[in-house]
Write a protein that holds these residues in place. Structure first.
Motif, mmCIF file in Angstrom:
data_model
loop_
_atom_site.group_PDB
_atom_site.id
_atom_site.type_symbol
_atom_site.label_atom_id
_atom_site.label_comp_id
_atom_site.label_asym_id
_atom_site.label_seq_id
_atom_site.Cartn_x
_atom_site.Cartn_y
_atom_site.Cartn_z
ATOM 1 N N VAL A 66 0.861 -1.189 0.000
ATOM 2 C CA VAL A 66 0.000 0.000 0.000
ATOM 3 C C VAL A 66 0.892 1.232 0.000
ATOM 4 C CG1 VAL A 66 -1.749 1.297 1.262
ATOM 5 C CG2 VAL A 66 -1.887 -1.197 1.158
ATOM 6 N N ASP A 67 0.691 2.100 -0.989
ATOM 7 C CA ASP A 67 1.532 3.283 -1.170
ATOM 8 C C ASP A 67 0.672 4.535 -1.075
ATOM 9 O OD1 ASP A 67 3.550 5.042 -1.755
ATOM 10 O OD2 ASP A 67 3.950 4.284 -3.768
ATOM 11 N N ASP A 68 0.899 5.324 -0.020
ATOM 12 C CA ASP A 68 0.145 6.570 0.192
ATOM 13 C C ASP A 68 -1.365 6.350 0.086
ATOM 14 O OD1 ASP A 68 2.398 8.087 0.691
ATOM 15 O OD2 ASP A 68 2.652 8.672 -1.403
ATOM 16 N N GLY A 69 -1.836 5.321 0.755
ATOM 17 C CA GLY A 69 -3.271 5.071 0.822
ATOM 18 C C GLY A 69 -3.848 4.338 -0.375
ATOM 19 N N ILE A 70 -3.016 3.915 -1.318
ATOM 20 C CA ILE A 70 -3.489 3.195 -2.502
ATOM 21 C C ILE A 70 -2.925 1.779 -2.475
ATOM 22 C CG2 ILE A 70 -3.458 3.080 -5.024
ATOM 23 C CD1 ILE A 70 -3.164 6.122 -5.041
ATOM 24 N N THR A 71 -3.801 0.793 -2.606
ATOM 25 C CA THR A 71 -3.353 -0.596 -2.651
ATOM 26 C C THR A 71 -2.772 -0.889 -4.034
ATOM 27 O OG1 THR A 71 -5.048 -1.284 -1.058
ATOM 28 C CG2 THR A 71 -4.048 -3.005 -2.401
ATOM 29 N N ILE A 72 -1.469 -1.106 -4.072
ATOM 30 C CA ILE A 72 -0.782 -1.395 -5.329
ATOM 31 C C ILE A 72 -0.964 -2.863 -5.717
ATOM 32 C CG2 ILE A 72 1.444 -1.355 -6.521
ATOM 33 C CD1 ILE A 72 0.308 1.408 -5.708
ATOM 34 N N ALA A 73 -0.930 -3.725 -4.720
ATOM 35 C CA ALA A 73 -1.109 -5.160 -4.982
ATOM 36 C C ALA A 73 -1.515 -5.850 -3.691
ATOM 37 C CB ALA A 73 0.176 -5.780 -5.527
#
Length: 243
Positions: free
Chosen positions: A18-25
């Motif tokens: 999770v990068d800055d509140g966004i689930t990348i994978a």
């Protein structure tokens, strides 16, 4: 902030970035394999698919317990090894809290149930309330801190609160009959999309905890079991009988 999140506390194994509140994978498996067989291969697949450089990770959020003793130890060993190698902190996230986070923003009482055997569950009680005036989002309120109790005891607390409740977790399958028998008010069960552990929820709650100063070194991290293992209980019983 980029977080690696791990959850091997129960039957489910889950890994997320999770990068800055966004689930990348996110890679989640609920199948009859040990976490020693699944956790690292899942992480490796996520790393490959997203071309992830592990050195860009800021911290590791892990479901720190309670849960399966073996599962927690595998998760802790994985997190500690990575934390030491990458020289990044670990964010210990209470397992039951992160399970409740699946239902972020719900206006109902939330009761996660993890089967702890012997008619007991790892559980807690939670609600969400709107953030501060003028702000956004919700704040999770812990009404009953995570604990291990008889299923009837947590239902008694629910009945005393007298509000509608949503159950989730693998304990639902084990105690569905008891729930139907003992719960006096309205209740429901979370759907398949959000009724088991998810590493992205560990990351989301871990981010909140990190902002509040909750972190530890890889060397410091240890699982929170909440009760003795079966071997420890049997040893204590033999010692008591020998007196």
């Amino acid at each position: 902030m980029k977080l690696l999140a791990l959850d091997s506390s129960g039957l489910v194994a889950s890994v997320a970035i999770v990068d800055d509140g966004i689930t990348i994978a996110e890679y989640t498996v609920n199948y009859k394999k040990t976490h020693s067989q699944t956790l690292l291969p899942m992480l490796d697949e996520i790393k490959r698919m997203t071309e992830l450089d592990l050195h860009t990770i800021d911290a590791i959020a892990i479901a720190a317990g309670p849960g399966s003793f073996t599962g927690l130890r595998i998760g802790a060993a994985t997190a500690k090894g990575l934390g030491l190698a990458l020289e990044i902190p670990i964010i210990p996230v209470p397992t039951v809290d992160s399970l409740a986070y699946n239902l972020y923003g719900s206006d109902k009482l939330i009761c996660p149930l993890m089967d702890a055997r012997r008619n007991q569950v790892y559980t807690g009680l939670y609600t969400f309330r709107s953030g501060k005036e003028g702000g956004t989002g919700f704040e999770m309120c812990v009404l009953q801190k995570q604990c291990v109790v008889d299923i009837a005891e947590i239902i008694q607390q629910i009945n005393a609160l007298g509000t509608e409740v949503i159950f989730l977790g693998d304990g639902v399958d084990a105690y569905r009959g008891k729930i139907a028998e003992l719960v006096k008010g309205n209740y429901s069960f979370a759907p398949a999309c959000c009724n088991r552990q998810r590493a992205s929820c560990v990351a989301a709650l871990g981010s909140v905890l990190y902002q509040n100063g909750v972190q530890e070194t890889a060397r410091e991290h240890a699982p929170e079991y909440l009760r003795l293992s079966q071997a420890e209980r049997e040893r204590a019983e033999r010692k008591e009988e020998s007196k």
